[in-house]
Design a protein around this motif. Structure first.
Motif, mmCIF file in Angstrom:
data_model
loop_
_atom_site.group_PDB
_atom_site.id
_atom_site.type_symbol
_atom_site.label_atom_id
_atom_site.label_comp_id
_atom_site.label_asym_id
_atom_site.label_seq_id
_atom_site.Cartn_x
_atom_site.Cartn_y
_atom_site.Cartn_z
ATOM 1 N N ILE A 147 -62.281 34.382 43.434
ATOM 2 C CA ILE A 147 -61.128 35.145 42.945
ATOM 3 C C ILE A 147 -59.862 34.291 42.835
ATOM 4 N N ALA A 148 -59.643 33.404 43.775
ATOM 5 C CA ALA A 148 -58.444 32.555 43.696
ATOM 6 C C ALA A 148 -58.497 31.670 42.461
ATOM 7 N N ILE A 149 -59.672 31.158 42.147
ATOM 8 C CA ILE A 149 -59.820 30.323 40.954
ATOM 9 C C ILE A 149 -59.515 31.147 39.710
ATOM 10 N N PHE A 150 -60.004 32.385 39.677
ATOM 11 C CA PHE A 150 -59.754 33.268 38.535
ATOM 12 C C PHE A 150 -58.256 33.532 38.366
ATOM 13 N N ILE A 151 -57.600 33.912 39.437
ATOM 14 C CA ILE A 151 -56.169 34.227 39.371
ATOM 15 C C ILE A 151 -55.360 32.994 38.964
ATOM 16 N N LEU A 152 -55.630 31.849 39.590
ATOM 17 C CA LEU A 152 -54.886 30.633 39.255
ATOM 18 C C LEU A 152 -55.160 30.177 37.824
ATOM 19 N N SER A 153 -56.388 30.320 37.382
ATOM 20 C CA SER A 153 -56.739 29.929 36.013
ATOM 21 C C SER A 153 -56.011 30.793 34.994
ATOM 22 N N ILE A 154 -55.996 32.103 35.231
ATOM 23 C CA ILE A 154 -55.288 33.020 34.336
ATOM 24 C C ILE A 154 -53.796 32.698 34.329
ATOM 25 N N ALA A 159 -51.670 29.671 26.329
ATOM 26 C CA ALA A 159 -52.985 29.373 25.752
ATOM 27 C C ALA A 159 -53.396 30.486 24.791
ATOM 28 N N ASN A 160 -54.363 30.179 23.960
ATOM 29 C CA ASN A 160 -54.864 31.130 22.970
ATOM 30 C C ASN A 160 -55.250 32.441 23.667
ATOM 31 N N SER A 161 -54.539 33.508 23.312
ATOM 32 C CA SER A 161 -54.751 34.781 24.006
ATOM 33 C C SER A 161 -56.132 35.361 23.749
ATOM 34 N N ASN A 162 -56.682 35.141 22.573
ATOM 35 C CA ASN A 162 -58.024 35.659 22.297
ATOM 36 C C ASN A 162 -59.059 35.012 23.211
ATOM 37 N N ALA A 185 -61.633 36.318 30.292
ATOM 38 C CA ALA A 185 -61.288 37.118 31.473
ATOM 39 C C ALA A 185 -62.152 38.376 31.544
ATOM 40 N N LEU A 186 -62.337 39.034 30.412
ATOM 41 C CA LEU A 186 -63.178 40.236 30.404
ATOM 42 C C LEU A 186 -64.642 39.893 30.659
ATOM 43 N N ILE A 187 -65.085 38.764 30.138
ATOM 44 C CA ILE A 187 -66.458 38.309 30.407
ATOM 45 C C ILE A 187 -66.617 37.999 31.894
ATOM 46 N N TYR A 188 -65.621 37.347 32.491
ATOM 47 C CA TYR A 188 -65.668 37.066 33.931
ATOM 48 C C TYR A 188 -65.840 38.363 34.708
ATOM 49 N N LEU A 242 -64.706 30.975 33.789
ATOM 50 C CA LEU A 242 -63.627 30.286 34.504
ATOM 51 C C LEU A 242 -63.323 28.931 33.873
ATOM 52 N N ILE A 243 -64.358 28.215 33.496
ATOM 53 C CA ILE A 243 -64.175 26.905 32.863
ATOM 54 C C ILE A 243 -63.458 27.062 31.531
ATOM 55 N N VAL A 244 -63.838 28.063 30.754
ATOM 56 C CA VAL A 244 -63.207 28.303 29.447
ATOM 57 C C VAL A 244 -61.722 28.615 29.619
ATOM 58 N N ILE A 245 -61.390 29.444 30.586
ATOM 59 C CA ILE A 245 -59.975 29.782 30.831
ATOM 60 C C ILE A 245 -59.194 28.519 31.189
ATOM 61 N N ASN A 246 -59.747 27.710 32.077
ATOM 62 C CA ASN A 246 -59.077 26.465 32.465
ATOM 63 C C ASN A 246 -58.915 25.522 31.286
ATOM 64 N N LEU A 247 -59.988 25.331 30.530
ATOM 65 C CA LEU A 247 -59.920 24.432 29.373
ATOM 66 C C LEU A 247 -58.892 24.908 28.362
#
Length: 134
Positions: free
Chosen positions: A65-72, A80-83, A89-92, A122-127
């Motif tokens: 969860i921390a990785i998700f929140i920090l990545s977002i 970053a590209n909102s789409n 995020a929804l896939i996660y 998570l990787i996609v959000i970070n990238l």
């Protein structure tokens, strides 16, 4: 200035993930009460036990969860590209929800596949955040 409304689906995914975590906590706690698990004592390491699986599902989401929140947060701060962010995020969230169900029902292969999907999200959000930063 970043228009935060473009990230509303990502914020929804954050809220849904929080709700999912709360539900997982309640499920694990109710099962512990039903099984008369002594508080403070380790749960028996046994995948045949629903209590063990529910507890592991809850602990596992706590690990990411921390990785998700920090990545977002990073991706949004970088505009970053909102789409991409919203979709990932929804896939996660969906992967984590179905991961929990797979853990509860002891569907090992499905659980592993869904973990991989959530990890890729998570990787996609970070990238996406780093692409926007450059």
């Amino acid at each position: 200035m970043v228009d935060l409304t473009q990230y509303n689906p990502a914020f929804l995914a954050l809220g849904l993930t929080a709700l999912l975590m709360l539900l997982q906590l309640l499920i694990a706690d109710v099962l512990a009460i039903v099984k008369k698990q002594t508080p403070g004592f380790p749960i028996e390491n046994n995948h045949a036990s629903l209590l063990f699986r529910a507890n592991r599902a809850h602990l596992n989401i706590n690990e990411s969860i921390a990785i998700f929140i920090l990545s977002i947060a990073f991706a949004i701060a970088m505009n970053a590209n909102s789409n991409v962010i919203n979709g990932a995020a929804l896939i996660y969230f969906a992967a984590r929800a179905f991961y929990a169900l797979s853990y509860y029902f002891n569907f090992k292969l499905m659980r592993s596949a869904l973990f991989a999907v959530s990890l890729v999200a998570l990787i996609v959000i970070n990238l996406a955040g780093f692409v926007a930063w450059f």
